[in-house]
Write a protein that holds these residues in place. Sequence first.
Motif, PDB file in Angstrom:
ATOM      1  N   MET A   1       0.830  -1.212   0.000  1.00 36.83           N
ATOM      2  CA  MET A   1       0.000   0.000   0.000  1.00 36.83           C
ATOM      3  C   MET A   1       0.863   1.260   0.000  1.00 36.83           C
ATOM      4  SD  MET A   1      -2.910   1.383  -0.170  1.00 36.83           S
ATOM      5  CE  MET A   1      -4.044   0.026   0.067  1.00 36.83           C
ATOM      6  N   ASN A   2       1.991   1.236   0.774  1.00 39.39           N
ATOM      7  CA  ASN A   2       2.884   2.396   0.807  1.00 39.39           C
ATOM      8  C   ASN A   2       3.422   2.730  -0.579  1.00 39.39           C
ATOM      9  OD1 ASN A   2       2.569   2.754   3.521  1.00 39.39           O
ATOM     10  ND2 ASN A   2       4.373   1.559   4.095  1.00 39.39           N
ATOM     11  N   ARG A   3       3.747   1.672  -1.353  1.00 38.58           N
ATOM     12  CA  ARG A   3       4.294   1.906  -2.690  1.00 38.58           C
ATOM     13  C   ARG A   3       3.244   2.538  -3.591  1.00 38.58           C
ATOM     14  NH1 ARG A   3       8.759  -1.377  -3.636  1.00 38.58           N
ATOM     15  NH2 ARG A   3       8.907  -0.296  -5.636  1.00 38.58           N
ATOM     16  N   ILE A   4       1.974   2.109  -3.475  1.00 36.35           N
ATOM     17  CA  ILE A   4       0.909   2.665  -4.311  1.00 36.35           C
ATOM     18  C   ILE A   4       0.669   4.139  -3.949  1.00 36.35           C
ATOM     19  CG2 ILE A   4      -1.558   2.523  -4.827  1.00 36.35           C
ATOM     20  CD1 ILE A   4      -1.339  -0.489  -4.580  1.00 36.35           C
ATOM     21  N   VAL A   5       0.632   4.424  -2.643  1.00 30.13           N
ATOM     22  CA  VAL A   5       0.463   5.813  -2.215  1.00 30.13           C
ATOM     23  C   VAL A   5       1.623   6.668  -2.728  1.00 30.13           C
ATOM     24  CG1 VAL A   5       0.412   7.349  -0.209  1.00 30.13           C
ATOM     25  CG2 VAL A   5      -0.874   5.193  -0.168  1.00 30.13           C
ATOM     26  N   GLY A   6       2.823   6.094  -2.688  1.00 27.22           N
ATOM     27  CA  GLY A   6       4.000   6.827  -3.157  1.00 27.22           C
ATOM     28  C   GLY A   6       3.910   7.166  -4.635  1.00 27.22           C
ATOM     29  N   VAL A   7       3.489   6.217  -5.452  1.00 27.94           N
ATOM     30  CA  VAL A   7       3.425   6.478  -6.892  1.00 27.94           C
ATOM     31  C   VAL A   7       2.268   7.423  -7.221  1.00 27.94           C
ATOM     32  CG1 VAL A   7       1.968   4.537  -7.614  1.00 27.94           C
ATOM     33  CG2 VAL A   7       3.712   5.367  -9.136  1.00 27.94           C
ATOM     34  N   VAL A   8       1.179   7.368  -6.429  1.00 28.73           N
ATOM     35  CA  VAL A   8       0.080   8.325  -6.631  1.00 28.73           C
ATOM     36  C   VAL A   8       0.564   9.748  -6.343  1.00 28.73           C
ATOM     37  CG1 VAL A   8      -2.138   9.112  -5.710  1.00 28.73           C
ATOM     38  CG2 VAL A   8      -1.793   6.683  -6.209  1.00 28.73           C
ATOM     39  N   ILE A   9       1.311   9.907  -5.250  1.00 31.19           N
ATOM     40  CA  ILE A   9       1.863  11.235  -4.916  1.00 31.19           C
ATOM     41  C   ILE A   9       2.797  11.707  -6.026  1.00 31.19           C
ATOM     42  CG2 ILE A   9       3.365  12.466  -3.308  1.00 31.19           C
ATOM     43  CD1 ILE A   9       2.237  10.687  -1.082  1.00 31.19           C
ATOM     44  N   LEU A  10       3.618  10.789  -6.535  1.00 34.00           N
ATOM     45  CA  LEU A  10       4.548  11.144  -7.616  1.00 34.00           C
ATOM     46  C   LEU A  10       3.783  11.608  -8.855  1.00 34.00           C
ATOM     47  CD1 LEU A  10       7.400  11.218  -8.810  1.00 34.00           C
ATOM     48  CD2 LEU A  10       7.152   8.785  -9.378  1.00 34.00           C
ATOM     49  N   LEU A  11       2.691  10.921  -9.189  1.00 34.28           N
ATOM     50  CA  LEU A  11       1.893  11.320 -10.357  1.00 34.28           C
ATOM     51  C   LEU A  11       1.267  12.693 -10.147  1.00 34.28           C
ATOM     52  CD1 LEU A  11       0.164   7.922 -11.268  1.00 34.28           C
ATOM     53  CD2 LEU A  11       1.763   9.211 -12.695  1.00 34.28           C
ATOM     54  N   VAL A  12       0.769  12.936  -8.934  1.00 32.67           N
ATOM     55  CA  VAL A  12       0.163  14.246  -8.647  1.00 32.67           C
ATOM     56  C   VAL A  12       1.199  15.358  -8.799  1.00 32.67           C
ATOM     57  CG1 VAL A  12      -0.859  15.670  -6.831  1.00 32.67           C
ATOM     58  CG2 VAL A  12      -1.633  13.300  -7.147  1.00 32.67           C
ATOM     59  N   VAL A  13       2.403  15.122  -8.277  1.00 28.37           N
ATOM     60  CA  VAL A  13       3.476  16.121  -8.383  1.00 28.37           C
ATOM     61  C   VAL A  13       3.846  16.358  -9.843  1.00 28.37           C
ATOM     62  CG1 VAL A  13       5.909  16.563  -7.858  1.00 28.37           C
ATOM     63  CG2 VAL A  13       4.387  15.655  -6.083  1.00 28.37           C
ATOM     64  N   LEU A  14       3.960  15.276 -10.622  1.00 28.96           N
ATOM     65  CA  LEU A  14       4.333  15.414 -12.030  1.00 28.96           C
ATOM     66  C   LEU A  14       3.258  16.148 -12.826  1.00 28.96           C
ATOM     67  CD1 LEU A  14       5.966  11.932 -12.788  1.00 28.96           C
ATOM     68  CD2 LEU A  14       7.098  14.143 -12.651  1.00 28.96           C
ATOM     69  N   TYR A  15       1.980  15.838 -12.554  1.00 24.05           N
ATOM     70  CA  TYR A  15       0.902  16.556 -13.254  1.00 24.05           C
ATOM     71  C   TYR A  15       0.913  18.039 -12.872  1.00 24.05           C
ATOM     72  CZ  TYR A  15      -1.642  12.895 -15.714  1.00 24.05           C
ATOM     73  OH  TYR A  15      -2.010  11.928 -16.627  1.00 24.05           O
ATOM     74  N   ALA A  16       1.155  18.335 -11.594  1.00 26.67           N
ATOM     75  CA  ALA A  16       1.208  19.736 -11.163  1.00 26.67           C
ATOM     76  C   ALA A  16       2.362  20.456 -11.859  1.00 26.67           C
ATOM     77  CB  ALA A  16       1.370  19.798  -9.641  1.00 26.67           C
ATOM     78  N   ALA A  17       3.513  19.786 -11.948  1.00 26.49           N
ATOM     79  CA  ALA A  17       4.667  20.398 -12.630  1.00 26.49           C
ATOM     80  C   ALA A  17       4.383  20.581 -14.113  1.00 26.49           C
ATOM     81  CB  ALA A  17       5.893  19.509 -12.428  1.00 26.49           C
ATOM     82  N   LEU A  18       3.671  19.630 -14.712  1.00 32.45           N
ATOM     83  CA  LEU A  18       3.334  19.729 -16.134  1.00 32.45           C
ATOM     84  C   LEU A  18       2.412  20.916 -16.387  1.00 32.45           C
ATOM     85  CD1 LEU A  18       3.427  18.424 -18.987  1.00 32.45           C
ATOM     86  CD2 LEU A  18       1.402  17.107 -18.331  1.00 32.45           C
ATOM     87  N   PHE A  19       1.387  21.059 -15.559  1.00 27.45           N
ATOM     88  CA  PHE A  19       0.443  22.170 -15.742  1.00 27.45           C
ATOM     89  C   PHE A  19       1.127  23.517 -15.541  1.00 27.45           C
ATOM     90  CE2 PHE A  19      -3.248  19.221 -14.340  1.00 27.45           C
ATOM     91  CZ  PHE A  19      -3.221  18.632 -15.586  1.00 27.45           C
ATOM     92  N   ALA A  20       2.120  23.544 -14.644  1.00 29.13           N
ATOM     93  CA  ALA A  20       2.815  24.808 -14.372  1.00 29.13           C
ATOM     94  C   ALA A  20       3.879  25.124 -15.419  1.00 29.13           C
ATOM     95  CB  ALA A  20       3.465  24.746 -12.989  1.00 29.13           C
ATOM     96  N   SER A  21       4.271  24.122 -16.196  1.00 27.72           N
ATOM     97  CA  SER A  21       5.390  24.315 -17.126  1.00 27.72           C
ATOM     98  C   SER A  21       5.013  25.147 -18.340  1.00 27.72           C
ATOM     99  CB  SER A  21       5.927  22.954 -17.578  1.00 27.72           C
ATOM    100  OG  SER A  21       4.926  22.265 -18.332  1.00 27.72           O
ATOM    101  N   ASP A  22       3.784  24.990 -18.825  1.00 30.64           N
ATOM    102  CA  ASP A  22       3.379  25.670 -20.060  1.00 30.64           C
ATOM    103  C   ASP A  22       1.853  25.662 -20.141  1.00 30.64           C
ATOM    104  OD1 ASP A  22       4.876  26.128 -23.095  1.00 30.64           O
ATOM    105  OD2 ASP A  22       2.692  25.938 -23.013  1.00 30.64           O
ATOM    106  N   PRO A  23       1.233  26.768 -20.556  1.00 33.72           N
ATOM    107  CA  PRO A  23      -0.235  26.797 -20.666  1.00 33.72           C
ATOM    108  C   PRO A  23      -0.781  25.721 -21.605  1.00 33.72           C
ATOM    109  CG  PRO A  23       0.661  29.011 -20.805  1.00 33.72           C
ATOM    110  CD  PRO A  23       1.834  28.083 -20.837  1.00 33.72           C
ATOM    111  N   ASN A  24      -0.023  25.388 -22.655  1.00 35.76           N
ATOM    112  CA  ASN A  24      -0.498  24.382 -23.610  1.00 35.76           C
ATOM    113  C   ASN A  24      -0.458  22.963 -23.030  1.00 35.76           C
ATOM    114  OD1 ASN A  24      -0.949  26.251 -25.683  1.00 35.76           O
ATOM    115  ND2 ASN A  24       1.234  26.222 -26.248  1.00 35.76           N
ATOM    116  N   ALA A  25       0.290  22.789 -21.940  1.00 34.13           N
ATOM    117  CA  ALA A  25       0.415  21.443 -21.366  1.00 34.13           C
ATOM    118  C   ALA A  25      -0.908  20.930 -20.818  1.00 34.13           C
ATOM    119  CB  ALA A  25       1.470  21.448 -20.262  1.00 34.13           C
TER     120      ALA A  25
END
Length: 342
Positions: A1-25
């Motif tokens: 379960m810890n590993r799944i929570v970890g990868v979910v957090i990683l995906l959330v961080v990556l999506y947030a970084a993607l949205f912040a990187s460029d308006p077209n993202a």
Amino acid sequence: MNRIVGVVILLVVLYAALFASDPNASSTGNLIDVANRQGFYAVLTFGVGLLIVTGGIDLSLGSVVGLTAVLFGVLMQRGNHPYLATALALGSGVAIGLINGLLVTTLRLQPFLVTLCGLFVYRGVARQLTSSPVGLQKVINQHPDFVGPIGTLRNVFVGKDADGALSFPLLVVVAVVLAAVIGLFLHKSVYGRYWYAIGYNESAAKFAGINVNGQRLIVYILCSTLAAFGGVLLLLDYGTAAPESAGESLELYAITGAVLGGCSLRGGEGTAIGILLGAAVLPLLRNLVLFLGIRDAIVPSVIGLTLLSGVLADEFFRRGYGPWSYLRLLLQSKDERKTPVA
């Protein structure tokens, strides 16, 4: 379960970084494209993930994808109906899995060496089939009556219309359906328990009366069949496949996704939902790198570091170290480390 929570957090961080990187993202078109890439990688990651659960590995996966993509195109160019060509391409995946599995189980060869050899052999076979790229447009030009069946296959599996425009990320739907089927089989059937037992302790599984070789053979066939399905999807999605490069390095993406999703390279661990989530990381990371304007050449380094991070996390969890206890371990002196962390 810890590993799944970890990868979910990683995906959330990556999506947030993607949205912040460029308006077209954050545009609908880009998100649909990323989702389709994630679905494609998930199909491949499920196969190698199941192998890792049983303690195996498949380094030939990328070459199998390339071979079946080229075979799919060549068969259609030679006049075989697209539906028949699809079935034959999937059948080649079954045959390859059978060969890999028999070499590992009957001759007791190392999976790493068998599939490493397969990586070269299957790439060579793809080059023997044709020296030039195969393409859907070339098939349609030679056989205009194939327009309908090819359009249907692209629509059903990839979500692209007759002009090749992506309207809906159907590969995500394919991946979710696969996750549900594999999850039920892996977590709710006796065969799934066999696979965990084989990966965790092969000797104990044999003493328990499990047909280890038979079960491993099934998993190798599943892995290569899913890789062959990936080859069909690749040609339907991109519209072209070159024998020397189609599917290249996809085995590394699949293995990395499986490890990130919680599959232990020692075997005996992993979940269907974890594999699905783990497979979503690298396509998202690649898209982020693109929008950040970072050179594409750095992507292999990112994949390697990501895989290393997954291996380290696997080792920490296996030893029972939580994140804070491991940090405390790093700060301890050499003599203090002789005392196990609670």
